[in-house]
Design a protein around this motif. Sequence first.
Motif, mmCIF file in Angstrom:
data_model
loop_
_atom_site.group_PDB
_atom_site.id
_atom_site.type_symbol
_atom_site.label_atom_id
_atom_site.label_comp_id
_atom_site.label_asym_id
_atom_site.label_seq_id
_atom_site.Cartn_x
_atom_site.Cartn_y
_atom_site.Cartn_z
ATOM 1 N N CYS A 49 0.839 -1.206 0.000
ATOM 2 C CA CYS A 49 0.000 0.000 0.000
ATOM 3 C C CYS A 49 0.867 1.246 0.000
ATOM 4 O O CYS A 49 2.011 1.232 0.454
ATOM 5 C CB CYS A 49 -0.894 0.043 1.244
ATOM 6 S SG CYS A 49 -2.154 -1.229 1.283
ATOM 7 N N LYS A 50 0.293 2.325 -0.524
ATOM 8 C CA LYS A 50 0.875 3.647 -0.317
ATOM 9 C C LYS A 50 -0.237 4.555 0.186
ATOM 10 O O LYS A 50 -1.415 4.212 0.099
ATOM 11 C CB LYS A 50 1.577 4.173 -1.554
ATOM 12 C CG LYS A 50 0.754 4.393 -2.771
ATOM 13 C CD LYS A 50 1.680 4.881 -3.904
ATOM 14 C CE LYS A 50 0.905 5.105 -5.173
ATOM 15 N NZ LYS A 50 1.751 5.629 -6.239
ATOM 16 N N TYR A 51 0.164 5.693 0.742
ATOM 17 C CA TYR A 51 -0.770 6.509 1.502
ATOM 18 C C TYR A 51 -0.735 7.962 1.051
ATOM 19 O O TYR A 51 0.330 8.543 0.862
ATOM 20 C CB TYR A 51 -0.419 6.450 2.998
ATOM 21 C CG TYR A 51 -0.279 5.044 3.501
ATOM 22 C CD1 TYR A 51 -1.392 4.318 3.895
ATOM 23 C CD2 TYR A 51 0.964 4.422 3.554
ATOM 24 C CE1 TYR A 51 -1.274 3.015 4.346
ATOM 25 C CE2 TYR A 51 1.095 3.119 4.002
ATOM 26 C CZ TYR A 51 -0.032 2.421 4.389
ATOM 27 O OH TYR A 51 0.099 1.121 4.824
ATOM 28 N N TYR A 52 -1.931 8.539 0.938
ATOM 29 C CA TYR A 52 -2.076 9.966 0.687
ATOM 30 C C TYR A 52 -2.496 10.602 2.009
ATOM 31 O O TYR A 52 -3.454 10.152 2.652
ATOM 32 C CB TYR A 52 -3.144 10.228 -0.383
ATOM 33 C CG TYR A 52 -3.466 11.684 -0.551
ATOM 34 C CD1 TYR A 52 -2.675 12.503 -1.346
ATOM 35 C CD2 TYR A 52 -4.548 12.255 0.109
ATOM 36 C CE1 TYR A 52 -2.955 13.847 -1.486
ATOM 37 C CE2 TYR A 52 -4.843 13.601 -0.022
ATOM 38 C CZ TYR A 52 -4.046 14.388 -0.819
ATOM 39 O OH TYR A 52 -4.322 15.725 -0.944
ATOM 40 N N ILE A 53 -1.799 11.651 2.416
ATOM 41 C CA ILE A 53 -2.057 12.268 3.723
ATOM 42 C C ILE A 53 -3.021 13.439 3.553
ATOM 43 O O ILE A 53 -2.683 14.443 2.926
ATOM 44 C CB ILE A 53 -0.738 12.735 4.372
ATOM 45 C CG1 ILE A 53 0.219 11.551 4.490
ATOM 46 C CG2 ILE A 53 -1.008 13.373 5.734
ATOM 47 C CD1 ILE A 53 1.650 11.932 4.701
#
Length: 194
Positions: A49-53
């Motif tokens: 996964c990658k994350y957008y803050i």
Amino acid sequence: MNIVNPKTRDIFNGLKFTDEELQIIESSFHKIFVKKGTILLNAGDIADCKYYILDGCLRSYHTAPNGKEYTLQFGIKDWWMGDFTAFLTSEKASLTIEVLQDSTIYKISKKDKDYLYNNVPKVDRFFRIKLERAFAAFQKRILANISKTATERYLNFINTYPNIEKSIKNYHIASYLGITTESLSRIRKDLARK
């Protein structure tokens, strides 16, 4: 029909989507709330996964065999965070991602990202541009680390992250700058005298 909803407005500011594209995006991103101290990824895990803050602050770091931590990046509002090497290559993560402040983030898996790229081409282009900018930023950071003084690196840090210095620990900042906490204190005192 051009529709903008909160999720797409947050992540894809300026892009418009059809109803069908919005459904694909809605099914690809998952909004989560994470508390300070949460570990989103441990070194050695699969980084799927990658994350957008949306808000808050995250930190990615590497732990050397001697236990010393090296902060690679802080993630703040409107930034992406992840172990991108592991995410893109399917290798195990070399970074740990820690939540430094209670945060709201959007999470996307590799499988969902690939599906999104294949079915909404404008999103593929959007992420390519983001990755190019991130690569350029990392290159600038590497050059700064090998060519600038600790004071210059600190000044760059406070320009890049103007609102987080008071809410994160000094040793996180020092590890990001590649200096000791004592050196960080000395730099701040010298700058305050000027």
